[in-house]
Motif scaffolding. Structure first.
Motif, short mmCIF file in Angstrom:
data_model
loop_
_atom_site.label_atom_id
_atom_site.label_comp_id
_atom_site.label_asym_id
_atom_site.label_seq_id
_atom_site.Cartn_x
_atom_site.Cartn_y
_atom_site.Cartn_z
N SER A 282 1.79 6.19 -5.01
CA SER A 282 0.43 6.49 -4.56
C SER A 282 -0.43 5.24 -4.39
CB SER A 282 -0.26 7.45 -5.54
OG SER A 282 -0.31 6.89 -6.85
N THR A 283 -0.08 4.15 -5.07
CA THR A 283 -0.86 2.92 -4.93
C THR A 283 -0.11 1.86 -4.13
OG1 THR A 283 0.00 2.04 -7.03
CG2 THR A 283 -2.03 3.34 -7.12
N GLU A 284 1.05 2.21 -3.58
CA GLU A 284 1.84 1.26 -2.81
C GLU A 284 1.46 1.31 -1.33
OE1 GLU A 284 3.98 -0.87 -4.20
OE2 GLU A 284 3.61 -0.02 -6.20
#
Length: 404
Positions: A282-284
């Motif tokens: 989700s944060t990549e």
């Protein structure tokens, strides 16, 4: 003449530059080549003529030395190659090292180490579940949304595009048969996939994180994971695919570097389950790729699967492959699993396209449920590039032949 001035929109222009291995006409010597339009540049010979330091990576009969050199070297070599084919001052020097694509013999471009194949399309997994478990409350298995499911295949039967595929034999047993029989598969299928090629190895015992995907994976190619569905159905319980898969897997002769696909990166489908930290992207950066695939049988298009719909990304698959500490080796290959979209026209296997043989395909040369001897299957694809360009992927083709 070498293709310095390509037609507008050529998908194999300087923005692409996929890598392969070829032999010039009349020679058995293999060398690394770069595709530009309908020509192949002998990259090692061009590097030597230009006095380039990258001769040591390019003057080889396989891509493995370049793969092992790592991401910084991959980017540096790509910048050099781009300059060689676009800067006018280099043209006279490298012109003698171009060969018409039609005149060369293409080979498997790298020495395959290990081979893993995944099952990453939710559309494909749900279709298979509905076919074989029609009464189950959920067409997906309980683990499917929690980890990328895969199996270890046979690296020794990875073959380059154009290699004939001999119809495999094995045990098969339908529900109505009193006992199994042995013989040629009568339900031979395709799986339209994308393969990812590992360059930089990893240390045994050290998992590879999502963020390190591009440090290890050099590029991608089209892949056809041929499948004998009748052999597979009888043998796969409880350990999974074996002889129904291991007889042949076809890959493109051209490996497209990930650096050529920056403009085709897209976010994967929305996650419906919380993921464990090692798979949580989700944060990549966006981990999906917008690849438009076409499947043809005997020249007739039967499907156009969109790779952008794949639930699990290549980075997540790499993380799963190494989560237990398994090490990567230069030349490892892993397949995405069958690419299938949400509509009937976007299914990446005959199992789905014919709904396990119930609904035959109508082709110009007759109906098909599964492949017949003599059938030629071709996978082709492109991805959107910068400024409206297209990045072409090398096709994968194979013809089914009967066992003697």
């Amino acid at each position: 003449m070498p293709p310095f001035d390509l037609p507008e929109g050529d998908p194999f222009g300087p923005h692409n530059l996929p890598y392969g291995v070829f032999s010039p006409a009349g020679s058995d010597q293999r060398t690394v080549g770069i595709r530009l339009g309908d020509h192949v540049l002998d990259a090692g010979a061009a590097a030597e003529a230009l006095g380039s330091p990258y001769v040591s990576l390019l003057a080889h009969p396989t891509l493995n030395p370049l793969l092992a050199a790592g991401h910084t070297a991959w980017s540096d070599v790509r910048r050099a190659l781009t300059a060689w084919v676009t800067v006018p001052s280099h043209q006279e020097t490298i012109t003698p090292y171009f060969h018409p694509l039609s005149s060369v013999t293409l080979h498997l471009p790298f020495e395959v180490a290990d081979y893993v194949d995944f099952y990453a399309s939710e559309n494909h997994a749900r279709n298979v579940g509905r076919i074989f478990r029609p009464d189950a409350p959920d067409s997906l298995t309980p683990n499917w949304k929690h980890l990328p499911i895969g199996y270890h295949g046979r690296s020794g039967t990875i073959v380059v595009s154009g290699t004939e595929v001999v119809r495999p034999s094995g045990q098969r047993k339908s529900p109505a048969d009193p006992a199994p029989v042995f013989g040629p598969s009568v339900r031979l299928d395709i799986e339209a996939e994308v393969g990812f090629v590992v360059g930089t190895p990893s240390t045994m015992g050290e998992p590879v994180a999502l963020a390190d995907f591009r440090e290890h994976v050099f590029g991608l190619c089209l892949l056809n994971d041929w499948s004998a569905r009748d052999i597979q159905a009888w043998e796969y319980v409880p350990l999974g695919p074996f002889l129904g898969k291991s007889f042949a897997t076809s890959v493109s002769a051209w490996i497209t570097p990930l650096d050529a696909l920056e403009d085709s990166r897209v976010a994967p489908p929305e996650r419906t389950h919380n993921l464990l930290p090692y798979l949580d992207d989700s944060t990549e950066e966006p981990g999906g790729y917008d690849l438009r695939i076409t499947v043809a049988i005997n020249g007739h298009t039967v499907s156009e699967p969109p790779f952008s719909t794949m639930y699990w990304t290549a980075a997540q698959q790499l993380a799963q492959m190494t989560a237990n500490g398994a090490s990567l080796r230069t030349g490892d290959l892993y397949g995405s699993g069958t690419v299938s979209g949400p509509t009937e026209r976007e299914r990446g296997s005959l199992l789905e396209l014919t709904w396990n043989g119930r609904d035959p395909l109508e082709l110009p040369d007759g109906k098909r449920t599964f492949l017949e001897d003599g059938d030629v299957v071709t996978l082709s694809a492109w991805a959107p590039g910068a400024d409206g360009t297209r990045v072409g992927l090398g096709e994968v083709t194979g013809r089914i032949v009967a066992r003697d």
